[in-house]
Design a protein around this motif. Structure first.
Motif, PDB file in Angstrom:
ATOM      1  N   THR A   1      59.411 -33.432 141.543  1.00 21.64           N
ATOM      2  CA  THR A   1      59.753 -34.353 142.992  1.00 21.64           C
ATOM      3  C   THR A   1      59.088 -35.612 142.990  1.00 21.64           C
ATOM      4  O   THR A   1      59.439 -36.491 144.069  1.00 21.64           O
ATOM      5  CB  THR A   1      59.158 -33.500 144.012  1.00 21.64           C
ATOM      6  N   GLU A   2      58.442 -36.094 141.977  1.00 22.85           N
ATOM      7  CA  GLU A   2      57.686 -37.311 142.130  1.00 22.85           C
ATOM      8  C   GLU A   2      57.359 -37.865 140.710  1.00 22.85           C
ATOM      9  O   GLU A   2      57.001 -37.053 139.809  1.00 22.85           O
ATOM     10  CB  GLU A   2      56.395 -37.229 143.077  1.00 22.85           C
ATOM     11  N   ILE A   3      57.461 -39.214 140.245  1.00 23.77           N
ATOM     12  CA  ILE A   3      57.259 -39.559 139.129  1.00 23.77           C
ATOM     13  C   ILE A   3      55.920 -40.558 139.555  1.00 23.77           C
ATOM     14  O   ILE A   3      56.136 -41.457 140.404  1.00 23.77           O
ATOM     15  CB  ILE A   3      58.236 -40.536 138.464  1.00 23.77           C
ATOM     16  N   VAL A   4      54.976 -40.515 138.825  1.00 24.14           N
ATOM     17  CA  VAL A   4      53.720 -41.396 138.823  1.00 24.14           C
ATOM     18  C   VAL A   4      53.411 -42.139 137.584  1.00 24.14           C
ATOM     19  O   VAL A   4      53.419 -41.387 136.693  1.00 24.14           O
ATOM     20  CB  VAL A   4      52.509 -40.594 139.401  1.00 24.14           C
ATOM     21  N   LEU A   5      53.293 -43.581 137.847  1.00 21.34           N
ATOM     22  CA  LEU A   5      53.116 -44.390 136.747  1.00 21.34           C
ATOM     23  C   LEU A   5      51.658 -44.634 136.655  1.00 21.34           C
ATOM     24  O   LEU A   5      51.139 -45.062 137.481  1.00 21.34           O
ATOM     25  CB  LEU A   5      53.786 -45.596 136.619  1.00 21.34           C
ATOM     26  N   THR A   6      50.925 -44.573 135.421  1.00 20.57           N
ATOM     27  CA  THR A   6      49.706 -44.986 135.037  1.00 20.57           C
ATOM     28  C   THR A   6      49.908 -45.762 133.816  1.00 20.57           C
ATOM     29  O   THR A   6      50.989 -46.311 133.118  1.00 20.57           O
ATOM     30  CB  THR A   6      48.749 -43.864 134.863  1.00 20.57           C
ATOM     31  N   VAL A   7      48.631 -46.670 133.303  1.00 25.22           N
ATOM     32  CA  VAL A   7      48.685 -47.296 132.259  1.00 25.22           C
ATOM     33  C   VAL A   7      47.736 -46.599 131.183  1.00 25.22           C
ATOM     34  O   VAL A   7      46.571 -46.222 131.446  1.00 25.22           O
ATOM     35  CB  VAL A   7      47.980 -48.534 132.601  1.00 25.22           C
ATOM     36  N   GLY A   8      48.038 -46.393 130.070  1.00 21.81           N
ATOM     37  CA  GLY A   8      47.221 -45.765 129.191  1.00 21.81           C
ATOM     38  C   GLY A   8      47.843 -45.861 127.630  1.00 21.81           C
ATOM     39  O   GLY A   8      49.006 -46.297 127.387  1.00 21.81           O
TER      40      GLY A   8
ATOM     41  N   LEU B   1      55.053 -35.445 138.280  1.00 18.60           N
ATOM     42  CA  LEU B   1      54.925 -35.927 136.822  1.00 18.60           C
ATOM     43  C   LEU B   1      54.268 -36.946 136.664  1.00 18.60           C
ATOM     44  O   LEU B   1      54.647 -38.286 137.121  1.00 18.60           O
ATOM     45  CB  LEU B   1      56.282 -35.916 136.145  1.00 18.60           C
ATOM     46  N   THR B   2      53.324 -37.217 135.603  1.00 18.94           N
ATOM     47  CA  THR B   2      52.773 -38.528 135.447  1.00 18.94           C
ATOM     48  C   THR B   2      53.015 -39.232 134.156  1.00 18.94           C
ATOM     49  O   THR B   2      53.174 -38.360 133.059  1.00 18.94           O
ATOM     50  CB  THR B   2      51.089 -38.251 135.549  1.00 18.94           C
ATOM     51  N   LEU B   3      53.456 -40.210 134.210  1.00 12.33           N
ATOM     52  CA  LEU B   3      53.876 -40.965 132.736  1.00 12.33           C
ATOM     53  C   LEU B   3      52.938 -42.299 132.675  1.00 12.33           C
ATOM     54  O   LEU B   3      52.464 -42.836 133.549  1.00 12.33           O
ATOM     55  CB  LEU B   3      55.254 -41.508 133.002  1.00 12.33           C
ATOM     56  N   ALA B   4      52.563 -42.486 131.340  1.00 19.74           N
ATOM     57  CA  ALA B   4      51.741 -43.560 131.101  1.00 19.74           C
ATOM     58  C   ALA B   4      52.430 -44.640 130.482  1.00 19.74           C
ATOM     59  O   ALA B   4      53.495 -44.514 129.301  1.00 19.74           O
ATOM     60  CB  ALA B   4      50.833 -43.215 130.368  1.00 19.74           C
ATOM     61  N   ALA B   5      52.263 -45.925 130.776  1.00 19.88           N
ATOM     62  CA  ALA B   5      53.091 -47.083 130.069  1.00 19.88           C
ATOM     63  C   ALA B   5      52.132 -47.861 129.559  1.00 19.88           C
ATOM     64  O   ALA B   5      50.744 -47.770 129.599  1.00 19.88           O
ATOM     65  CB  ALA B   5      53.672 -48.051 131.499  1.00 19.88           C
ATOM     66  N   PRO B   6      52.510 -48.723 128.378  1.00 18.63           N
ATOM     67  CA  PRO B   6      51.887 -49.281 127.418  1.00 18.63           C
ATOM     68  C   PRO B   6      50.944 -50.563 128.021  1.00 18.63           C
ATOM     69  O   PRO B   6      50.026 -51.099 127.584  1.00 18.63           O
ATOM     70  CB  PRO B   6      52.586 -49.740 126.504  1.00 18.63           C
TER      71      PRO B   6
ATOM     72  N   LEU C   1      68.746 -49.735 127.512  1.00 21.28           N
ATOM     73  CA  LEU C   1      67.606 -49.662 128.648  1.00 21.28           C
ATOM     74  C   LEU C   1      66.556 -48.520 128.126  1.00 21.28           C
ATOM     75  O   LEU C   1      65.372 -48.774 128.470  1.00 21.28           O
ATOM     76  CB  LEU C   1      68.436 -49.089 130.080  1.00 21.28           C
ATOM     77  N   TYR C   2      66.849 -47.650 127.556  1.00 24.95           N
ATOM     78  CA  TYR C   2      65.878 -46.718 127.090  1.00 24.95           C
ATOM     79  C   TYR C   2      64.850 -47.309 126.067  1.00 24.95           C
ATOM     80  O   TYR C   2      63.784 -47.254 126.028  1.00 24.95           O
ATOM     81  CB  TYR C   2      66.574 -45.606 126.261  1.00 24.95           C
ATOM     82  N   ALA C   3      65.527 -47.999 125.064  1.00 29.36           N
ATOM     83  CA  ALA C   3      64.639 -48.959 124.063  1.00 29.36           C
ATOM     84  C   ALA C   3      63.799 -49.884 124.657  1.00 29.36           C
ATOM     85  O   ALA C   3      62.924 -50.048 124.243  1.00 29.36           O
ATOM     86  CB  ALA C   3      65.841 -49.478 122.999  1.00 29.36           C
ATOM     87  N   SER C   4      64.177 -50.377 125.902  1.00 32.00           N
ATOM     88  CA  SER C   4      63.565 -51.809 126.340  1.00 32.00           C
ATOM     89  C   SER C   4      62.367 -51.165 127.276  1.00 32.00           C
ATOM     90  O   SER C   4      61.189 -51.804 127.027  1.00 32.00           O
ATOM     91  CB  SER C   4      64.527 -52.522 127.292  1.00 32.00           C
ATOM     92  N   TRP C   5      62.647 -49.948 127.988  1.00 35.49           N
ATOM     93  CA  TRP C   5      61.609 -49.552 128.913  1.00 35.49           C
ATOM     94  C   TRP C   5      61.136 -48.083 129.088  1.00 35.49           C
ATOM     95  O   TRP C   5      60.065 -47.956 129.365  1.00 35.49           O
ATOM     96  CB  TRP C   5      62.286 -50.027 130.483  1.00 35.49           C
ATOM     97  N   ILE C   6      61.984 -47.373 128.611  1.00 41.13           N
ATOM     98  CA  ILE C   6      61.764 -46.098 128.700  1.00 41.13           C
ATOM     99  C   ILE C   6      61.112 -45.208 127.308  1.00 41.13           C
ATOM    100  O   ILE C   6      60.168 -44.399 127.528  1.00 41.13           O
ATOM    101  CB  ILE C   6      63.159 -45.092 128.909  1.00 41.13           C
ATOM    102  N   ARG C   7      61.298 -45.701 126.290  1.00 41.04           N
ATOM    103  CA  ARG C   7      60.777 -45.127 124.977  1.00 41.04           C
ATOM    104  C   ARG C   7      59.480 -45.207 124.939  1.00 41.04           C
ATOM    105  O   ARG C   7      58.645 -44.221 124.290  1.00 41.04           O
ATOM    106  CB  ARG C   7      61.409 -45.800 123.667  1.00 41.04           C
ATOM    107  N   ALA C   8      58.789 -46.357 125.674  1.00 40.97           N
ATOM    108  CA  ALA C   8      57.300 -46.483 125.533  1.00 40.97           C
ATOM    109  C   ALA C   8      56.469 -45.450 126.471  1.00 40.97           C
ATOM    110  O   ALA C   8      55.333 -45.500 126.481  1.00 40.97           O
ATOM    111  CB  ALA C   8      56.922 -48.059 125.719  1.00 40.97           C
ATOM    112  N   LEU C   9      57.213 -44.935 127.421  1.00 39.28           N
ATOM    113  CA  LEU C   9      56.493 -44.171 128.185  1.00 39.28           C
ATOM    114  C   LEU C   9      56.246 -42.747 127.886  1.00 39.28           C
ATOM    115  O   LEU C   9      57.140 -42.012 127.222  1.00 39.28           O
ATOM    116  CB  LEU C   9      57.543 -44.162 129.601  1.00 39.28           C
TER     117      LEU C   9
END
Length: 227
Positions: A220-227, A187-192, A169-177
């Motif tokens: 308390t919160e995870i926010v996903l962005t694209v970058g 906490l803000t995380l960027a996806a590809p 699961l880490y390799a497929s979806w989490i590593r790229a964040l």
């Protein structure tokens, strides 16, 4: 992700999805990869028995179909088996040709980067989760190295936890964040890509938040962005 065998109800659409994914992958690759993919596509289209979910054809017939000699057929079939795109069901023997079937899970994993070039509807269809809404990690090719937690950030430490729990699961979806910022408990995380961000947001946000809170209960919160 599309991992069911292309037989039964909806089989026609799955067949075309497999061929489309393979074609899109090939068109973005180099010449040798394009030739290998084209040969497999042609072999599937001409000789794959979808009803029995198997490929039973001799090397001489493949050589004629591909316009090559049998030595090339042996080499190319070995490549396809080595990648997991074809699985050997029964080895050939005197008077009997070998039997194969498509390695759908591996083929889908290897062609995934090209799905969004086909369209978001195509990518979404292939990424649909099973009915119980559980995320099924992809099979791994070799070991997935653990992340480096040396910077001490909550995300680096959480990634380490997630890798230890489920490396697929880490390799497929989490590593790229990647971590792009923190404001209070957010906490803000960027996806590809947009699709990657939407998928993680829909299926994995609770899991990411739990891992982050395990190392820093101020998150308390995870926010996903694209970058």
């Amino acid at each position: 992700m599309l991992t069911t065998r292309p037989v039964g109800r909806g089989a026609a659409a799955r067949k075309y999805d497999i061929l489309t994914a393979l074609g899109a992958h090939a068109l973005a690759a180099g010449r040798s990869e394009q030739i290998l993919a084209l040969r497999l596509i042609t072999l599937i289209t001409a000789r794959y028995n979808w009803g029995r979910d198997e490929l039973t054809v001799g090397q001489r017939e493949i050589a004629r179909l591909w316009s090559v000699d049998e030595r090339t057929v042996k080499r190319e079939m070995a490549k396809l088996r080595g990648r997991g795109w074809l699985e050997l069901l029964r080895a050939g023997a005197r008077g009997r040709v070998a039997e194969y079937r498509l390695g759908i899970e591996r083929l889908m994993q290897d062609t995934r980067p090209g799905w969004e070039r086909v369209g978001p509807d195509f990518a979404h269809r292939l990424e649909e989760t099973p009915a119980d809404d559980k995320v099924v990690p992809l099979p791994l090719r070799g070991e997935v190295p653990p992340p480096d937690p040396s910077d001490g950030s909550e995300w680096s430490l959480a990634r380490t936890v997630l890798h230890a729990e489920e490396p697929g699961l880490y390799a497929s979806w989490i590593r790229a964040l990647t971590r792009t910022g923190r404001a209070g408990g957010r906490l803000t995380l960027a996806a590809p890509s947009r699709f990657h961000a939407a998928y993680v947001e829909t299926h994995l946000t609770a899991r990411l938040l739990a891992a982050c809170r395990a190392v820093d209960d101020g998150v308390t919160e995870i926010v996903l962005t694209v970058g």
